[in-house]
Design an enzyme around this catalytic site. Structure first.
Site, PDB file in Angstrom:
ATOM      1  N   ASP A  32      -1.650   5.332  -1.684  1.00  0.00           N
ATOM      2  CA  ASP A  32      -2.920   4.931  -1.862  1.00  0.00           C
ATOM      3  C   ASP A  32      -3.786   5.497  -3.052  1.00  0.00           C
ATOM      4  OD1 ASP A  32      -5.249   4.560   0.632  1.00  0.00           O
ATOM      5  OD2 ASP A  32      -6.004   5.271  -1.517  1.00  0.00           O
ATOM      6  N   ILE A  33      -4.514   4.461  -3.519  1.00  0.00           N
ATOM      7  CA  ILE A  33      -5.048   4.634  -4.844  1.00  0.00           C
ATOM      8  C   ILE A  33      -5.997   5.702  -4.999  1.00  0.00           C
ATOM      9  CG2 ILE A  33      -6.981   3.154  -4.803  1.00  0.00           C
ATOM     10  CD1 ILE A  33      -6.053   1.885  -7.452  1.00  0.00           C
ATOM     11  N   ASN A  89      -7.507   2.559  10.776  1.00  0.00           N
ATOM     12  CA  ASN A  89      -8.922   2.199  10.963  1.00  0.00           C
ATOM     13  C   ASN A  89      -8.948   0.759  11.284  1.00  0.00           C
ATOM     14  OD1 ASN A  89      -9.570   4.820   9.749  1.00  0.00           O
ATOM     15  ND2 ASN A  89      -9.592   4.255   7.677  1.00  0.00           N
ATOM     16  N   GLY A  95     -14.424   2.458   9.309  1.00  0.00           N
ATOM     17  CA  GLY A  95     -13.955   2.719   7.905  1.00  0.00           C
ATOM     18  C   GLY A  95     -12.947   1.700   7.214  1.00  0.00           C
ATOM     19  N   GLN A  96     -12.542   0.690   8.046  1.00  0.00           N
ATOM     20  CA  GLN A  96     -11.797  -0.276   7.339  1.00  0.00           C
ATOM     21  C   GLN A  96     -12.520  -0.968   6.253  1.00  0.00           C
ATOM     22  OE1 GLN A  96      -9.978  -2.924  10.184  1.00  0.00           O
ATOM     23  NE2 GLN A  96      -8.664  -3.772   8.988  1.00  0.00           N
ATOM     24  N   HIS A 102      -3.035  -1.991   7.695  1.00  0.00           N
ATOM     25  CA  HIS A 102      -2.342  -1.107   7.115  1.00  0.00           C
ATOM     26  C   HIS A 102      -2.216   0.241   7.960  1.00  0.00           C
ATOM     27  CE1 HIS A 102      -6.463  -1.240   5.644  1.00  0.00           C
ATOM     28  NE2 HIS A 102      -6.350   0.079   5.596  1.00  0.00           N
ATOM     29  N   HIS A 104      -2.260   3.988   7.482  1.00  0.00           N
ATOM     30  CA  HIS A 104      -2.365   5.338   6.644  1.00  0.00           C
ATOM     31  C   HIS A 104      -1.311   6.292   7.170  1.00  0.00           C
ATOM     32  CE1 HIS A 104      -6.319   4.418   4.674  1.00  0.00           C
ATOM     33  NE2 HIS A 104      -6.531   3.684   5.767  1.00  0.00           N
TER      34      HIS A 104
HETATM   35  P1  AMP Z   1      -9.082   1.214   4.987  1.00  0.00           P
HETATM   36  O1  AMP Z   1     -10.618   1.888   4.247  1.00  0.00           O
HETATM   37  O2  AMP Z   1      -8.668   2.126   6.158  1.00  0.00           O
HETATM   38  O3  AMP Z   1      -9.300  -0.295   5.046  1.00  0.00           O
HETATM   39  O4  AMP Z   1      -8.287   1.565   3.588  1.00  0.00           O
HETATM   40  C1  AMP Z   1      -7.981   0.953   2.627  1.00  0.00           C
HETATM   41  C2  AMP Z   1      -7.265   1.901   1.512  1.00  0.00           C
HETATM   42  O5  AMP Z   1      -6.799   1.346   0.555  1.00  0.00           O
HETATM   43  C3  AMP Z   1      -8.251   3.013   0.762  1.00  0.00           C
HETATM   44  O6  AMP Z   1      -7.612   4.254   1.375  1.00  0.00           O
HETATM   45  C4  AMP Z   1      -8.258   2.679  -0.395  1.00  0.00           C
HETATM   46  O7  AMP Z   1      -8.056   3.962  -1.292  1.00  0.00           O
HETATM   47  C5  AMP Z   1      -6.824   1.906  -0.707  1.00  0.00           C
HETATM   48  N1  AMP Z   1      -6.985   1.043  -1.891  1.00  0.00           N
HETATM   49  C6  AMP Z   1      -7.811   0.091  -2.160  1.00  0.00           C
HETATM   50  N2  AMP Z   1      -7.268  -0.511  -3.406  1.00  0.00           N
HETATM   51  C7  AMP Z   1      -6.052  -0.038  -3.473  1.00  0.00           C
HETATM   52  C8  AMP Z   1      -4.817  -0.416  -4.611  1.00  0.00           C
HETATM   53  N3  AMP Z   1      -4.831  -1.301  -5.328  1.00  0.00           N
HETATM   54  N4  AMP Z   1      -3.798   0.507  -4.521  1.00  0.00           N
HETATM   55  C9  AMP Z   1      -3.562   1.284  -3.599  1.00  0.00           C
HETATM   56  N5  AMP Z   1      -4.404   1.662  -2.526  1.00  0.00           N
HETATM   57  C10 AMP Z   1      -5.779   0.860  -2.546  1.00  0.00           C
END
Ligand code: AMP
Ligand code: ZN
Length: 116
Positions: A32-33, A89, A95-96, A102, A104
């Site tokens: 995760d970024i 999520n 929080g999605q 995906h 986590h």
């Molecule tokens: P959600 O909020 O459950 O939809 O999770 C989306 C996740 O994607 C968040 O934890 C972000 O930090 C992560 N995210 C967004 N853009 C990127 C990216 N380019 N590379 C890796 N993780 C990312």
């Protein structure tokens, strides 16, 4: 199945770079970024499905593969024995933010329950 403006479809295609830690025929796992724990990895199907519930309806085997891959991520990062959490999520109220399903995978620190 891909969606043109989907960030995670772009990670699958390589258009957007990611810190990929595992790949299988049908899944990709990348860090995760914005990590919320020492281990914070996202496991996604290569195919676009918006939510875990949608994936469960259309391809339960692929949803199971996400869970198996989540465990392999935990083993690879050495957090399988201390414990880890797998979170889907679902919906913006939970929080999605990316509507490509995906898992986590969180671990490497104590995780409170219930979540905040
Ligand atoms: P959600 O909020 O459950 O939809 O999770 C989306 C996740 O994607 C968040 O934890 C972000 O930090 C992560 N995210 C967004 N853009 C990127 C990216 N380019 N590379 C890796 N993780 C990312
Ligand atoms: Zn997608």
């Amino acid at each position: 199945m891909t969606e043109q403006d989907c960030l995670f479809c772009k990670i699958v295609s390589g258009e957007v770079p990611a810190d990929v830690m595992r790949e299988s025929d049908r899944t990709i796992a990348f860090r995760d970024i914005n990590p919320q724990a020492p281990t914070h990895v996202l496991v996604i199907p290569r195919e676009h499905h918006p939510t875990a519930a949608a994936l469960a309806s259309s391809d339960g085997d692929l949803l199971a593969e996400l869970i198996r891959e989540a465990h392999r991520v935990a083993v690879a990062d050495g957090v399988d024995e201390t414990g880890y959490r797998v979170v889907f999520n679902t919906g913006s109220g939970a929080g999605q933010t990316v509507f490509h399903v995906h898992a986590h995978v969180l671990g490497g620190r104590g995780l409170g329950w219930p979540p905040g």
